[in-house]
Design an enzyme around this catalytic site. Structure first.
Site, mmCIF file in Angstrom:
data_model
loop_
_atom_site.group_PDB
_atom_site.id
_atom_site.type_symbol
_atom_site.label_atom_id
_atom_site.label_comp_id
_atom_site.label_asym_id
_atom_site.label_seq_id
_atom_site.Cartn_x
_atom_site.Cartn_y
_atom_site.Cartn_z
ATOM 1 N N LEU A 16 31.192 83.402 43.796
ATOM 2 C CA LEU A 16 29.981 83.171 43.002
ATOM 3 C C LEU A 16 29.227 81.938 43.463
ATOM 4 C CD1 LEU A 16 31.472 83.854 39.450
ATOM 5 C CD2 LEU A 16 30.245 85.444 40.937
ATOM 6 N N GLY A 22 33.557 72.403 46.307
ATOM 7 C CA GLY A 22 34.459 73.433 45.838
ATOM 8 C C GLY A 22 33.754 74.770 45.714
ATOM 9 N N THR A 24 33.526 78.737 43.516
ATOM 10 C CA THR A 24 33.754 79.449 42.264
ATOM 11 C C THR A 24 33.857 80.934 42.581
ATOM 12 O OG1 THR A 24 32.450 77.789 41.057
ATOM 13 C CG2 THR A 24 32.886 79.868 39.937
ATOM 14 N N LYS A 40 37.644 78.334 39.399
ATOM 15 C CA LYS A 40 36.861 77.244 39.990
ATOM 16 C C LYS A 40 37.781 76.359 40.823
ATOM 17 C CE LYS A 40 33.223 73.987 38.722
ATOM 18 N NZ LYS A 40 32.435 73.432 37.604
ATOM 19 N N ASP A 139 27.825 68.226 31.360
ATOM 20 C CA ASP A 139 26.961 69.053 32.214
ATOM 21 C C ASP A 139 26.254 70.135 31.392
ATOM 22 O OD1 ASP A 139 25.727 69.896 34.520
ATOM 23 O OD2 ASP A 139 27.445 71.025 35.282
#
Length: 686
Positions: A16, A22, A24, A40, A139
Site C-alpha cells: 500500500l 518503512g 505498509t 506496517k 498524526d
C-alpha cells in the site's frame, strides 16, 4: 511478492505504501483464510545492538498500550500483533473496510456544519480515552480517519506513537502545530490537528492547500484567518475551532473534554439528555445530591395531576427552573402550586428536592414527610426523606426510611444504594458493601454503586477487589474521572506508584480542574524524588484555587524534603493565613525553623499546636527535642512522657518507643540531641 510471508503467517497481498522509513502492506493471515490485515513496517535509524535493545523495549511498551486502547474503544483501529524480523519492527492492524475522510473533504465541496460537528464529536470522544492512557495520536489528518463501511462510524487509525519512538521523524507538517514540529508534544497538539481537519472540511480544502491556509494569518492576532467572505459559519462553532487551532498551545483547549463540553452546549445535547434522563444522570454525576430526584416519574402514575391549567403551567415552570439549576425560582413556583392545591403531593416532593439542592435539609425532610402523609404507599417519598435525614445526621431515621422504600419496591436499586451510603456513615462496612452489591445486581451498569463499593473495599483492605470495582466503572464509562482517581489512590496504597501516576493523569485529562488528583499526583512525584513534576502539580492547584490550603502544606512538605526550609516556611505561613488553627502547618513550620536553627520560633509553633489541641503527641515530642537542645532537662522529660502516653493510646508503637528512649537518655544524664524523630505534620490527603 504474493508468495512472501511475514512472521511466517502473513501473506502479502498488496503493497500500500513504500517509503524510505518503512512499508505498509495489505496481508492475509494464512491461519485465518480470507482474513485481511494491515502490516506496517518500521525501519530503525540504527542497527547498533544497544540502540536496538532500547527500541525493542519501547516498541513492546507502545504496542501493549495501543493493543489495550483498541480493545477499549470500537472507534480505534485494533492492534492485532507486533513482531520483529531482521532487526525491523512490524505492527499488524485490523483492516477497516471503508473510505478515508479524504474522500469526503473534496476541493470546492464544503461539508455542512452539522457534519463537521458530528465529525469533531466522534473523534474527540476517542481522544478522551486515548489521552487518558497517556497516549498522543501525533498524526491526525483526514487520511487517518476512516468512515467504516459497516456502520458509517469514524475510526481513528495509524497512531504515530511508533513513528516517534522507533524512527524519530516528523512528517505531514500540514496538520501539525509548531510545538510538535519542535519536539515539544502536548495532548492538545492532537486538538490542533483536529481543528485544522474541521477547517478543511468547512472550506472544502484538500491536504495540498492546508499549507496555504496556515500562512493566512490575521495581521492583528497572528492566528489562522480561515473564514473568508464566501463562508458563513455559526459564530460559536467558529470560536470553538479558533480555540482549537491557537498558535500558542497554552491558549488552546488543553483537553478533549473541554472541546466536547463546548460542542455539547452548542448543539444543546446536554439539555436534551437532562430532559430525557434527568433523574439517572443526577444520581450518576452527583451521588447523594442526585439520588433524591430519582423515580419522580412514578408519581405521575400514582397521583392526580394538578387540576387546572394554571397549576400545570406553574408546576412545569418549577420543574424547568429546577432542571436549569435555578432552585430558588423552583421553590417559588412550587409554593404557588401548593397554595392553589394543598393536597398536591408531587409539588411537595419536588419542592423538597429543590430545598435539598439548596442545602436546607430540614425543609426538604418536612416536604418529604408531607408527601408521605398524602401518599403513604409511595416508595420515592421515603427514599427522598432518607437522604434528607442522612444529611441531618439522623442515620437511624434514614435507615428506617430506606427500609420502607425497599419494602414498597424491592427492585429499587437506588434505595439499596442510598441505604448503603448511610450504613457507610455508620461504619457498617459489611452492610454497606452488601447494599451496594444488591444495587449492582439489580442494575449491572450502576457505576456509582461500583465506585462506592470499591472505596469501602479499600477501607477494609480488600484492595484487589476494590481495583476490580474501579476497573468496572472505567469499562462502563471510560470518561469517569472519579474512578481513575479512586483506582490511583488504591494503587498508591499498594506502592504501585507509577500505576498511580498514570491513573491520576487520566483523571486530570478528563477533568483538568481535578484538584485532588493534582495534589495526590504531586505527592507521588515527591515520594519518587521528581522535584519539578511535584512542584508543577502543587503550583497548578494554586492557579486553579489560590485558597486551597492543602496545596500549601503539601508543597511545604515537598520543599522541606529537599532542604528548601525557607520555601517550606513560606508555604506553611501562607496556609496559616488562611487557617490560623492549622495544626499540621504549625508542626511542620516548627520543624523547618528547627532545621534553620531558630529554636525560639520552633518552640512557639509547637506550643501553639498544644494550645489548640492538648492531645497532639507530635507537638509534645518535637517540643521535647527543642527543650533538650536548650538543656531544659525536666521540661524535655515532661514533654517526652506526655508524647509517649499519647502515642501509646493512639497505637503508634514506634513513636512511643522513640519517646521512651529519649526519656531514658535524659534520665541517665546523657543528653545528646535526639537523632530520631517521627515524621511531623501527618496530613489527611483525601
Amino acid at each position: 511478492m504474493n508468495s512472501h510471508f511475514l512472521d511466517g503467517r502473513y501473506r502479502i497481498l498488496k503493497a500500500l505504501n513504500d517509503g524510505e522509513k518503512g512499508k505498509t502492506y495489505l496481508v492475509e493471515d494464512v491461519n485465518l483464510p480470507g482474513s485481511q490485515f494491515i502490516v506496517k513496517q518500521l525501519r530503525p535509524p540504527s542497527s547498533n545492538p544497544q540502540t536496538l535493545t532500547i527500541l525493542r523495549r519501547l516498541f513492546a511498551s507502545k504496542a501493549a498500550t495501543l493493543e489495550k486502547l483498541g480493545q477499549e474503544h470500537d472507534n480505534i483501529q485494533k492492534l492485532i500483533a507486533s513482531f520483529e524480523e531482521n532487526e525491523e519492527f512490524y505492527i499488524v492492524y485490523e483492516f477497516i473496510a471503508g473510505n478515508p475522510l479524504t474522500d469526503e473533504i473534496i476541493q470546492g465541496q464544503p461539508l455542512r456544519e452539522d457534519q463537521v460537528i458530528s465529525l469533531l464529536s466522534e473523534i474527540l470522544e476517542v481522544l478522551v480515552l486515548v489521552h487518558s492512557y497517556g497516549v498522543i495520536h501525533r498524526d491526525i489528518k483526514p487520511a487517518n480517519i476512516i468512515r467504516r463501511e459497516s456502520d458509517e462510524k469514524l475510526v481513528l487509525v495509524n497512531f504515530g506513537t511508533f513513528n516517534e519512538a522507533i524512527i524519530n521523524t516528523v512528517d505531514n507538517l500540514e496538520y501539525m502545530p509548531i510545538e510538535q514540529v519542535n519536539g515539544n508534544l502536548k495532548y492538545n497538539s492532537d486538538i490542533y490537528a483536529l481543528g485544522i481537519v474541521a477547517i478543511a472540511a468547512l472550506r472544502g480544502l484538500p491536504a495540498n492547500e492546508i499549507f496555504n491556509l496556515r500562512s493566512q494569518n490575521n495581521k492583528l492576532t497572528g492566528e489562522i484567518d480561515w473564514r473568508n467572505k464566501n463562508l458563513t459559519v455559526n459564530r460559536k462553532l467558529a470560536n470553538i475551532i479558533n480555540r482549537m487551532v491557537r498558535f500558542d498551545y497554552r491558549k488552546r483547549y488543553q483537553y478533549a473534554t473541554e472541546v466536547l463540553d463546548d460542542l455539547k452546549k452548542l448543539i444543546n445535547v446536554e439539555h436534551n439528555q437532562q430532559k430525557q434522563h434527568h433523574k439517572k444522570l443526577l444520581l450518576v454525576l452527583t451521588g447523594i445530591v442526585g439520588c433524591i430526584t430519582l423515580g419522580i416519574g412514578a408519581w405521575f402514575l400514582q397521583l392526580p395531576k394538578p387540576a387546572s391549567d394554571a397549576q400545570q403551567k406553574l408546576y412545569q415552570e418549577g420543574v424547568n427552573k429546577y432542571d436549569a439549576g435555578n432552585y430558588e425560582g423552583a421553590v417559588k413556583d412550587f409554593n404557588q402550586v401548593i397554595e392553589l392545591d394543598p393536597q398536591n403531593a408531587l409539588a411537595y416532593n419536588r419542592r423538597g428536592d429543590a430545598y435539598y439542592r439548596l442545602g436546607d435539609y430540614e425543609q426538604a425532610q418536612a416536604d418529604s414527610s408531607q408527601a408521605i402523609l398524602l401518599n403513604p404507599q409511595d416508595a420515592n417519598a421515603y427514599f427522598d426523606r432518607g437522604f434528607a435525614f442522612s444529611e441531618l445526621g439522623k442515620y437511624k431515621e434514614a435507615i428506617a426510611d430506606y427500609n420502607q422504600a425497599i419494602k414498597l419496591n424491592s427492585k429499587d436499586a437506588y434505595a439499596y444504594y442510598g441505604r448503603g451510603l448511610t450504613l457507610a456513615q455508620l461504619k457498617d462496612n459489611k452492610g454497606a458493601i452488601g447494599d451496594f452489591s444488591k444495587a449492582i445486581a439489580l442494575k449491572p451498569q450502576y457505576t456509582e454503586a461500583y465506585l462506592q463499593r470499591g472505596i469501602l473495599r479499600r477501607r477494609v483492605r480488600l484492595r484487589q477487589a476494590a481495583i476490580q470495582d474501579f476497573d468496572r466503572v472505567i469499562k462502563i464509562n471510560p470518561s469517569d474521572a472519579k474512578a481513575y482517581y479512586q483506582r490511583a489512590l488504591t494503587q498508591s496504597i499498594n506502592k504501585q506508584k507509577y500505576a498511580a501516576i498514570k491513573d491520576y493523569t487520566a483523571a486530570i485529562n478528563i477533568n483538568p480542574k481535578y484538584i485532588e488528583a493534582y495534589l495526590n499526583r504531586g505527592d507521588v512525584y515527591s515520594d519518587l524524588g521528581d522535584k519539578l513534576e511535584a512542584s508543577e502539580d502543587y503550583n497548578t492547584i494554586l492557579q486553579i484555587d489560590p485558597k486551597f490550603i492543602a496545596a500549601y502544606t503539601h508543597r511545604g512538605i515537598h520543599r522541606f524534603s529537599f532542604g528548601d526550609y525557607k520555601g517550606a516556611i513560606e508555604d506553611y505561613t501562607a496556609a496559616l493565613k488562611l487557617d490560623s488553627n492549622n495544626i499540621s502547618a504549625y508542626n511542620n513550620r516548627g520543624n523547618a525553623y528547627l532545621e534553620l536553627g531558630n529554636k525560639k520560633a520552633a518552640n512557639q509553633d509547637y506550643s501553639r499546636v498544644i494550645a489548640i489541641n492538648a492531645n497532639n503527641a507530635l507537638a509534645y515530642y518535637n517540643r521535647g527535642v527543642i527543650r533538650t537542645k536548650q538543656k531544659n532537662k525536666q521540661g524535655a522529660i515532661a514533654d517526652f512522657a506526655k508524647a509517649a502516653k499519647l502515642f501509646q493510646q493512639q497505637g503508634e508503637q514506634d513513636s512511643y518507643q522513640d519517646a521512651q528512649r529519649e526519656i531514658t537518655i535524659l534520665q541517665n544524664n546523657s543528653a545528646p540531641a535526639p537523632t530520631t524523630r517521627p515524621k511531623s505534620g501527618k496530613i489527611e490527603k483525601n
